[in-house]
Design an enzyme around this catalytic site. Sequence first.
Site, PDB file in Angstrom:
ATOM      1  N   TYR A 188      -0.044 -10.602  16.158  1.00 58.48           N
ATOM      2  CA  TYR A 188      -0.264 -11.099  14.788  1.00 58.48           C
ATOM      3  C   TYR A 188      -0.286 -12.624  14.792  1.00 58.48           C
ATOM      4  O   TYR A 188      -1.168 -13.249  14.186  1.00 58.48           O
ATOM      5  CB  TYR A 188       0.854 -10.572  13.876  1.00 58.48           C
ATOM      6  CG  TYR A 188       0.647 -10.865  12.405  1.00 58.48           C
ATOM      7  CD1 TYR A 188      -0.095  -9.999  11.597  1.00 58.48           C
ATOM      8  CD2 TYR A 188       1.216 -11.984  11.807  1.00 58.48           C
ATOM      9  CE1 TYR A 188      -0.281 -10.253  10.254  1.00 58.48           C
ATOM     10  CE2 TYR A 188       1.028 -12.255  10.459  1.00 58.48           C
ATOM     11  CZ  TYR A 188       0.287 -11.378   9.684  1.00 58.48           C
ATOM     12  OH  TYR A 188       0.104 -11.644   8.341  1.00 58.48           O
ATOM     13  N   SER A 215      -1.597 -17.325   7.589  1.00 54.26           N
ATOM     14  CA  SER A 215      -0.205 -16.864   7.501  1.00 54.26           C
ATOM     15  C   SER A 215       0.698 -18.028   7.919  1.00 54.26           C
ATOM     16  O   SER A 215       0.227 -19.015   8.493  1.00 54.26           O
ATOM     17  CB  SER A 215      -0.023 -15.693   8.481  1.00 54.26           C
ATOM     18  OG  SER A 215       1.336 -15.417   8.721  1.00 54.26           O
TER      19      SER A 215
HETATM   20  P1  NAD Z   1      -1.081  -4.514   2.949  1.00 54.35           P
HETATM   21  O1  NAD Z   1      -0.766  -3.676   4.117  1.00 54.35           O
HETATM   22  O2  NAD Z   1      -0.495  -4.168   1.634  1.00 54.35           O
HETATM   23  O3  NAD Z   1      -2.671  -4.610   2.756  1.00 54.35           O
HETATM   24  C1  NAD Z   1      -3.579  -4.587   3.823  1.00 54.35           C
HETATM   25  C2  NAD Z   1      -4.844  -3.902   3.363  1.00 54.35           C
HETATM   26  O4  NAD Z   1      -5.787  -3.878   4.446  1.00 54.35           O
HETATM   27  C3  NAD Z   1      -4.593  -2.447   2.947  1.00 54.35           C
HETATM   28  O5  NAD Z   1      -5.247  -2.171   1.734  1.00 54.35           O
HETATM   29  C4  NAD Z   1      -5.183  -1.654   4.106  1.00 54.35           C
HETATM   30  O6  NAD Z   1      -5.631  -0.359   3.744  1.00 54.35           O
HETATM   31  C5  NAD Z   1      -6.328  -2.573   4.528  1.00 54.35           C
HETATM   32  N1  NAD Z   1      -6.765  -2.267   5.888  1.00 54.35           N
HETATM   33  C6  NAD Z   1      -5.976  -2.146   6.990  1.00 54.35           C
HETATM   34  N2  NAD Z   1      -6.721  -1.752   8.036  1.00 54.35           N
HETATM   35  C7  NAD Z   1      -8.002  -1.652   7.612  1.00 54.35           C
HETATM   36  C8  NAD Z   1      -9.212  -1.251   8.240  1.00 54.35           C
HETATM   37  N3  NAD Z   1      -9.259  -0.844   9.507  1.00 54.35           N
HETATM   38  N4  NAD Z   1     -10.355  -1.256   7.500  1.00 54.35           N
HETATM   39  C9  NAD Z   1     -10.327  -1.595   6.193  1.00 54.35           C
HETATM   40  N5  NAD Z   1      -9.184  -1.957   5.535  1.00 54.35           N
HETATM   41  C10 NAD Z   1      -8.035  -1.971   6.238  1.00 54.35           C
HETATM   42  O7  NAD Z   1      -0.680  -5.982   3.371  1.00 54.35           O
HETATM   43  P2  NAD Z   1      -0.817  -7.384   2.619  1.00 54.35           P
HETATM   44  O8  NAD Z   1       0.481  -8.039   2.783  1.00 54.35           O
HETATM   45  O9  NAD Z   1      -1.405  -7.239   1.265  1.00 54.35           O
HETATM   46  O10 NAD Z   1      -1.842  -8.111   3.603  1.00 54.35           O
HETATM   47  C11 NAD Z   1      -3.089  -8.645   3.196  1.00 54.35           C
HETATM   48  C12 NAD Z   1      -3.407  -9.871   4.034  1.00 54.35           C
HETATM   49  O11 NAD Z   1      -2.443 -10.885   3.766  1.00 54.35           O
HETATM   50  C13 NAD Z   1      -3.360  -9.613   5.549  1.00 54.35           C
HETATM   51  O12 NAD Z   1      -4.397 -10.327   6.189  1.00 54.35           O
HETATM   52  C14 NAD Z   1      -2.024 -10.183   5.929  1.00 54.35           C
HETATM   53  O13 NAD Z   1      -1.979 -10.564   7.276  1.00 54.35           O
HETATM   54  C15 NAD Z   1      -1.953 -11.370   5.001  1.00 54.35           C
HETATM   55  N6  NAD Z   1      -0.619 -11.926   4.856  1.00 54.35           N
HETATM   56  C16 NAD Z   1       0.374 -11.197   4.280  1.00 54.35           C
HETATM   57  C17 NAD Z   1       1.622 -11.768   4.146  1.00 54.35           C
HETATM   58  C18 NAD Z   1       2.767 -11.051   3.495  1.00 54.35           C
HETATM   59  O14 NAD Z   1       3.870 -11.596   3.519  1.00 54.35           O
HETATM   60  N7  NAD Z   1       2.579  -9.888   2.924  1.00 54.35           N
HETATM   61  C19 NAD Z   1       1.864 -13.050   4.640  1.00 54.35           C
HETATM   62  C20 NAD Z   1       0.828 -13.751   5.243  1.00 54.35           C
HETATM   63  C21 NAD Z   1      -0.417 -13.172   5.338  1.00 54.35           C
END
Ligand code: NAD
Length: 251
Positions: free
Chosen positions: A156, A143
């Site tokens: 986080y 991230s």
């Molecule tokens: P999101 O919330 O849409 O997706 C997260 C997914 O993880 C969901 O499908 C959720 O059901 C699953 N999840 C959560 N807890 C869980 C558990 N206990 N067991 C199994 N699955 C579980 O968010 P996203 O933005 O798509 O995030 C995905 C990754 O990208 C994460 O690691 C997040 O930190 C990273 N990220 C996102 C961003 C952003 O701006 N969206 C930026 C940097 C990093």
Amino acid sequence: MELFDLTGKVAIVTGGSQGNGQAIAYGLAQAGADVAVVDINPMDKTREMVENTGKKCLTIKADLYNIHEAKSKIIETTMSEFGRIDILVNNAGIQRRNPAMIFTEKDWDDVIQINLKAVFILSQAVAPIMQKNGWGKIINMASMLSFQGGLYVPAYAASKGGVAQLTKAFANEWAKYGINVNAIAPGYIDTSMNTALIADKERNRQILERIPAGRWGEPADLIGGAIFLASHASDYVNGHILCIDGGWMAR
Ligand code: NAD
């Protein structure tokens, strides 16, 4: 495009029911991989997207809070269904926002469990399988908060700083086995994780002002980097944190 071809490879993508994980599962299938998707939530949409590419999709309902139970289920089901594991994308992640002075221990533990400990345990579980094949790719989700402290997201930021360091630690040990461990550091991507930020007009404006590309990212923006890090194209790339951020870090 042979370098990027994933035909015959099997990928596991955690947190693939929506958002970044869904886009990456779809992208890896487009490049030729069969995909095992892991989530606590329904994965029907992702399955449909993967199968529409002509590739196989296995959906594994598992809760990464119970990481040891989840680990066994993920490895055993994928091996019995597909017979191999070539790529692991540790994508599942959660966010909790609160000022550091009142941030609860429960929130701290939850975030570290999913964002960091699950990455450690699952990577440790697939590495011996990849070692036997002499080839494997582990892609972690870092991230911007692997580099910056952020605001009101102490757990986080700590977890994602840890993910970046763990990526390098694994990469150093496993490069000699033909296992490449790298990370994608997405910038601000329009997913459910950021609903609150997008709705906050002031924060949204501040964020957009700093992004040279002038827009929030879409999950699909991560696909190119994911295919690169999952394929032979990155065979000499180890311990790298690839920012896909519209230029945020360059600012
Ligand atoms: P999101 O919330 O849409 O997706 C997260 C997914 O993880 C969901 O499908 C959720 O059901 C699953 N999840 C959560 N807890 C869980 C558990 N206990 N067991 C199994 N699955 C579980 O968010 P996203 O933005 O798509 O995030 C995905 C990754 O990208 C994460 O690691 C997040 O930190 C990273 N990220 C996102 C961003 C952003 O701006 N969206 C930026 C940097 C990093």
